[in-house]
Design a protein around this motif. Structure first.
Motif, PDB file in Angstrom:
ATOM      1  N   ILE A 191     -10.350   3.935  -3.794  1.00  0.00           N
ATOM      2  CA  ILE A 191     -11.449   3.140  -4.341  1.00  0.00           C
ATOM      3  C   ILE A 191     -12.591   3.030  -3.328  1.00  0.00           C
ATOM      4  O   ILE A 191     -13.746   3.231  -3.664  1.00  0.00           O
ATOM      5  N   GLU A 192     -12.219   2.694  -2.094  1.00  0.00           N
ATOM      6  CA  GLU A 192     -13.208   2.540  -1.045  1.00  0.00           C
ATOM      7  C   GLU A 192     -12.493   2.573   0.293  1.00  0.00           C
ATOM      8  O   GLU A 192     -11.267   2.651   0.354  1.00  0.00           O
ATOM      9  N   ALA A 193     -13.273   2.534   1.382  1.00  0.00           N
ATOM     10  CA  ALA A 193     -12.693   2.567   2.722  1.00  0.00           C
ATOM     11  C   ALA A 193     -13.401   1.577   3.633  1.00  0.00           C
ATOM     12  O   ALA A 193     -14.536   1.179   3.374  1.00  0.00           O
ATOM     13  N   VAL A 194     -12.694   1.183   4.681  1.00  0.00           N
ATOM     14  CA  VAL A 194     -13.233   0.302   5.713  1.00  0.00           C
ATOM     15  C   VAL A 194     -13.097   1.039   7.036  1.00  0.00           C
ATOM     16  O   VAL A 194     -12.009   1.489   7.399  1.00  0.00           O
ATOM     17  N   SER A 195     -14.207   1.171   7.765  1.00  0.00           N
ATOM     18  CA  SER A 195     -14.185   1.828   9.061  1.00  0.00           C
ATOM     19  C   SER A 195     -13.628   0.881  10.116  1.00  0.00           C
ATOM     20  O   SER A 195     -13.866  -0.321  10.075  1.00  0.00           O
ATOM     21  N   ARG A 220     -11.121  -9.533  -5.811  1.00  0.00           N
ATOM     22  CA  ARG A 220     -10.846 -10.728  -5.003  1.00  0.00           C
ATOM     23  C   ARG A 220      -9.965 -10.379  -3.810  1.00  0.00           C
ATOM     24  O   ARG A 220     -10.264 -10.731  -2.670  1.00  0.00           O
ATOM     25  N   ALA A 221      -8.866  -9.661  -4.068  1.00  0.00           N
ATOM     26  CA  ALA A 221      -7.937  -9.303  -2.992  1.00  0.00           C
ATOM     27  C   ALA A 221      -8.605  -8.401  -1.960  1.00  0.00           C
ATOM     28  O   ALA A 221      -8.372  -8.544  -0.752  1.00  0.00           O
ATOM     29  N   ALA A 222      -9.431  -7.477  -2.408  1.00  0.00           N
ATOM     30  CA  ALA A 222     -10.124  -6.579  -1.486  1.00  0.00           C
ATOM     31  C   ALA A 222     -11.090  -7.351  -0.595  1.00  0.00           C
ATOM     32  O   ALA A 222     -11.190  -7.079   0.610  1.00  0.00           O
ATOM     33  N   ARG A 223     -11.800  -8.321  -1.159  1.00  0.00           N
ATOM     34  CA  ARG A 223     -12.703  -9.164  -0.355  1.00  0.00           C
ATOM     35  C   ARG A 223     -11.919  -9.881   0.746  1.00  0.00           C
ATOM     36  O   ARG A 223     -12.336  -9.924   1.902  1.00  0.00           O
ATOM     37  N   GLU A 224     -10.753 -10.439   0.382  1.00  0.00           N
ATOM     38  CA  GLU A 224      -9.922 -11.149   1.365  1.00  0.00           C
ATOM     39  C   GLU A 224      -9.403 -10.188   2.431  1.00  0.00           C
ATOM     40  O   GLU A 224      -9.374 -10.526   3.620  1.00  0.00           O
ATOM     41  N   ALA A 225      -8.986  -8.993   2.020  1.00  0.00           N
ATOM     42  CA  ALA A 225      -8.473  -8.005   2.973  1.00  0.00           C
ATOM     43  C   ALA A 225      -9.578  -7.547   3.924  1.00  0.00           C
ATOM     44  O   ALA A 225      -9.353  -7.421   5.139  1.00  0.00           O
ATOM     45  N   ALA A 235     -12.175  -9.226   4.851  1.00  0.00           N
ATOM     46  CA  ALA A 235     -12.436 -10.325   5.786  1.00  0.00           C
ATOM     47  C   ALA A 235     -11.373 -10.346   6.885  1.00  0.00           C
ATOM     48  O   ALA A 235     -11.684 -10.531   8.058  1.00  0.00           O
ATOM     49  N   ALA A 236     -10.116 -10.123   6.516  1.00  0.00           N
ATOM     50  CA  ALA A 236      -9.023 -10.114   7.497  1.00  0.00           C
ATOM     51  C   ALA A 236      -9.156  -8.939   8.463  1.00  0.00           C
ATOM     52  O   ALA A 236      -8.757  -9.034   9.629  1.00  0.00           O
ATOM     53  N   LEU A 237      -9.712  -7.837   7.986  1.00  0.00           N
ATOM     54  CA  LEU A 237      -9.838  -6.624   8.813  1.00  0.00           C
ATOM     55  C   LEU A 237     -11.088  -6.622   9.689  1.00  0.00           C
ATOM     56  O   LEU A 237     -11.212  -5.753  10.565  1.00  0.00           O
ATOM     57  N   ARG A 238     -11.990  -7.551   9.463  1.00  0.00           N
ATOM     58  CA  ARG A 238     -13.237  -7.579  10.233  1.00  0.00           C
ATOM     59  C   ARG A 238     -12.934  -7.572  11.730  1.00  0.00           C
ATOM     60  O   ARG A 238     -12.174  -8.387  12.225  1.00  0.00           O
ATOM     61  N   GLY A 239     -13.485  -6.586  12.423  1.00  0.00           N
ATOM     62  CA  GLY A 239     -13.307  -6.484  13.868  1.00  0.00           C
ATOM     63  C   GLY A 239     -12.048  -5.752  14.313  1.00  0.00           C
ATOM     64  O   GLY A 239     -11.840  -5.549  15.502  1.00  0.00           O
ATOM     65  N   ARG A 278       0.383  -7.268  10.253  1.00  0.00           N
ATOM     66  CA  ARG A 278       0.628  -8.707  10.490  1.00  0.00           C
ATOM     67  C   ARG A 278      -0.621  -9.537  10.198  1.00  0.00           C
ATOM     68  O   ARG A 278      -0.527 -10.631   9.631  1.00  0.00           O
ATOM     69  N   ARG A 279      -1.763  -9.016  10.566  1.00  0.00           N
ATOM     70  CA  ARG A 279      -3.036  -9.709  10.324  1.00  0.00           C
ATOM     71  C   ARG A 279      -3.270  -9.869   8.815  1.00  0.00           C
ATOM     72  O   ARG A 279      -3.654 -10.940   8.347  1.00  0.00           O
ATOM     73  N   LEU A 280      -3.038  -8.798   8.054  1.00  0.00           N
ATOM     74  CA  LEU A 280      -3.222  -8.852   6.602  1.00  0.00           C
ATOM     75  C   LEU A 280      -2.213  -9.799   5.947  1.00  0.00           C
ATOM     76  O   LEU A 280      -2.565 -10.569   5.053  1.00  0.00           O
TER      77      LEU A 280
END
Length: 170
Positions: free
Chosen positions: A163-167, A52-57, A59-63, A102-104
């Motif tokens: 666990i995973e990464a976001v580009s 759940r927390a990763a999904r929210e993070a 979404a916050a990091l999108r873009g 700050r965004r997170l």
């Protein structure tokens, strides 16, 4: 503890080897393989809550774009918010990382005393040392390290694994 962090490049890990001989006099010394640069802790006690927390993070990091980070100094938390002090660390200069943090925090909330306005980007070297040990580390000159952060990683500290990464696009 789960977190969103910045992967450390080899030159920052090499700084650990450079500082290692200076860390005598500290009760707890961080190993290079355990070094982290936390962008945001995630409020999750287990894998289900993590998802759940990763999904929210995410979404916050999108873009969120890639950003620069730089280690050029050593800092000290005389009385850290958590655990014994003093704590010596590699200070990280990065307006981009601070924007991501700050965004997170805006979307996920913050941990009192260490996030939000209290956030200090850093990589812990050691903690619980005497005054001479702290000064020895603070006085050490080293070549600054600058790098581009092009991804953030989701990390499980309990199991010591990514666990995973976001580009982050350039």
């Amino acid at each position: 503890m789960y977190s969103v962090g910045v992967p450390l490049p080899p030159p920052v890990r090499e700084l650990f080897r450079e500082f290692r001989p200076l860390l005598t006099g500290f009760e707890r010394v961080r190993e290079s393989r355990d070094a982290t640069l936390v962008a945001k802790r995630l409020d999750a006690a287990d894998r289900r809550e993590y998802l759940r927390a990763a999904r929210e993070a995410k979404a916050a990091l999108r873009g969120a774009p890639a950003f620069e980070a730089r280690v050029a100094d050593v800092g000290v938390f005389e009385r850290p918010a958590r655990g014994p002090g003093p704590l010596v660390y590699l200070a990280v200069e990065s307006p981009g990382l601070e924007r991501v943090h700050r965004r997170l925090v805006a979307d996920l909330g913050g941990v009192d005393g260490i996030e939000g306005d209290d956030y200090v980007p850093h990589v812990t070297l050691a903690r619980d040392g005497d005054t001479a040990a702290v000064e020895r580390v603070r006085d050490h000159d080293f070549d600054p390290v600058t790098w581009t952060v092009s991804e953030l990683e989701f990390y499980d500290a309990r199991h010591g694994e990514r666990i995973e990464a976001v580009s982050l696009p350039a």
